[in-house]
Motif scaffolding. Structure first.
Motif, short mmCIF file in Angstrom:
data_model
loop_
_atom_site.label_atom_id
_atom_site.label_comp_id
_atom_site.label_asym_id
_atom_site.label_seq_id
_atom_site.Cartn_x
_atom_site.Cartn_y
_atom_site.Cartn_z
N PRO A 91 0.77 -1.25 0.00
CA PRO A 91 0.00 0.00 0.00
C PRO A 91 0.80 1.30 0.00
O PRO A 91 0.22 2.37 -0.16
CB PRO A 91 -0.81 -0.11 1.29
CG PRO A 91 0.07 -0.90 2.20
CD PRO A 91 0.77 -1.90 1.31
N THR A 92 2.12 1.25 0.20
CA THR A 92 2.87 2.49 0.37
C THR A 92 4.14 2.49 -0.47
O THR A 92 4.54 1.47 -1.03
CB THR A 92 3.27 2.68 1.85
OG1 THR A 92 4.10 1.59 2.26
CG2 THR A 92 2.05 2.77 2.75
N PHE A 93 4.79 3.66 -0.51
CA PHE A 93 6.08 3.80 -1.16
C PHE A 93 7.12 4.13 -0.12
O PHE A 93 6.81 4.81 0.84
CB PHE A 93 6.02 4.90 -2.23
CG PHE A 93 5.19 4.49 -3.42
CD1 PHE A 93 5.74 3.72 -4.42
CD2 PHE A 93 3.86 4.84 -3.50
CE1 PHE A 93 4.97 3.31 -5.50
CE2 PHE A 93 3.09 4.43 -4.57
CZ PHE A 93 3.64 3.66 -5.57
N PRO A 94 8.33 3.59 -0.30
CA PRO A 94 8.81 2.89 -1.47
C PRO A 94 8.34 1.43 -1.50
O PRO A 94 7.89 0.89 -0.50
CB PRO A 94 10.32 2.93 -1.31
CG PRO A 94 10.54 2.88 0.16
CD PRO A 94 9.40 3.69 0.72
N MET A 95 8.51 0.86 -2.67
CA MET A 95 8.40 -0.57 -2.85
C MET A 95 9.82 -1.03 -3.14
O MET A 95 10.43 -0.56 -4.09
CB MET A 95 7.49 -0.91 -4.03
CG MET A 95 6.07 -0.50 -3.83
SD MET A 95 5.10 -0.80 -5.32
CE MET A 95 3.51 -0.23 -4.76
N VAL A 96 10.34 -1.91 -2.32
CA VAL A 96 11.71 -2.37 -2.48
C VAL A 96 11.69 -3.84 -2.91
O VAL A 96 11.04 -4.67 -2.25
CB VAL A 96 12.53 -2.21 -1.18
CG1 VAL A 96 13.96 -2.68 -1.39
CG2 VAL A 96 12.49 -0.76 -0.69
N PHE A 97 12.37 -4.13 -4.00
CA PHE A 97 12.48 -5.48 -4.53
C PHE A 97 13.93 -5.93 -4.42
O PHE A 97 14.84 -5.18 -4.77
CB PHE A 97 12.06 -5.54 -6.00
CG PHE A 97 10.62 -5.19 -6.25
CD1 PHE A 97 9.67 -6.19 -6.37
CD2 PHE A 97 10.22 -3.87 -6.38
CE1 PHE A 97 8.34 -5.87 -6.61
CE2 PHE A 97 8.89 -3.54 -6.62
CZ PHE A 97 7.95 -4.55 -6.74
N VAL A 98 14.14 -7.16 -3.96
CA VAL A 98 15.47 -7.76 -3.89
C VAL A 98 15.42 -9.09 -4.61
O VAL A 98 14.64 -9.98 -4.24
CB VAL A 98 15.94 -7.95 -2.42
CG1 VAL A 98 17.29 -8.64 -2.38
CG2 VAL A 98 15.99 -6.61 -1.69
N LYS A 99 16.22 -9.22 -5.64
CA LYS A 99 16.29 -10.45 -6.45
C LYS A 99 14.90 -10.91 -6.89
O LYS A 99 14.55 -12.09 -6.84
CB LYS A 99 16.99 -11.58 -5.68
CG LYS A 99 18.49 -11.41 -5.54
CD LYS A 99 19.17 -11.86 -6.83
CE LYS A 99 20.66 -11.90 -6.72
NZ LYS A 99 21.24 -13.19 -6.78
#
Length: 127
Positions: free
Chosen positions: A89-97
């Motif tokens: 629902p919020t920012f940031p959205m952090v993606f790892v691998k």
């Protein structure tokens, strides 16, 4: 972790294409970045939390791709498509691998407990 998502059979056939294509440009751009980079941060201007996430990654000397989409006053419709896609629902959205790990506070915990390094050493999710 099942979350309720409206089944396609419950969407009228006349609007399925509109639902499927709604703001897909931004979603496709983020998907491509997530596929091409080990760490991706998706944020927006005027929000201090994407800046905090990037500062943590800089301090950890971890390269990342940053995508910024508007601010509180504009492009909310486009950002909403990302929220619908991820369920986050919020920012940031952090993606790892390839895996959504959450926001700035979640990233902080992953770095602090060493799980970030473990994830980066492992295989890409969905690969």
């Amino acid at each position: 972790m099942p979350r309720p998502i409206l089944e396609e059979s419950r969407i009228h056939p006349a609007i399925r294409a509109k639902v499927a294509s709604h703001q897909q440009g931004i979603v496709q751009e983020v998907m491509a970045a997530v596929q091409a980079n080990d760490v991706v941060v998706v944020g927006m201007a005027m929000n201090p939390f994407p800046k905090k996430a990037r500062a943590m990654l800089d301090e950890a000397r971890q390269p990342y791709k940053y995508l910024e989409y508007g601010n509180y006053l504009n492009t909310w419709r486009e950002r909403n498509a990302l929220k619908l896609w991820t369920g986050w629902p919020t920012f940031p959205m952090v993606f790892v691998k390839g895996m959504l790990v959450g926001g700035a506070n979640d990233l902080k915990a992953l770095i602090a407990n060493g799980e970030m390094k473990t994830m980066l050493a492992g295989p890409r999710t969905g690969a």
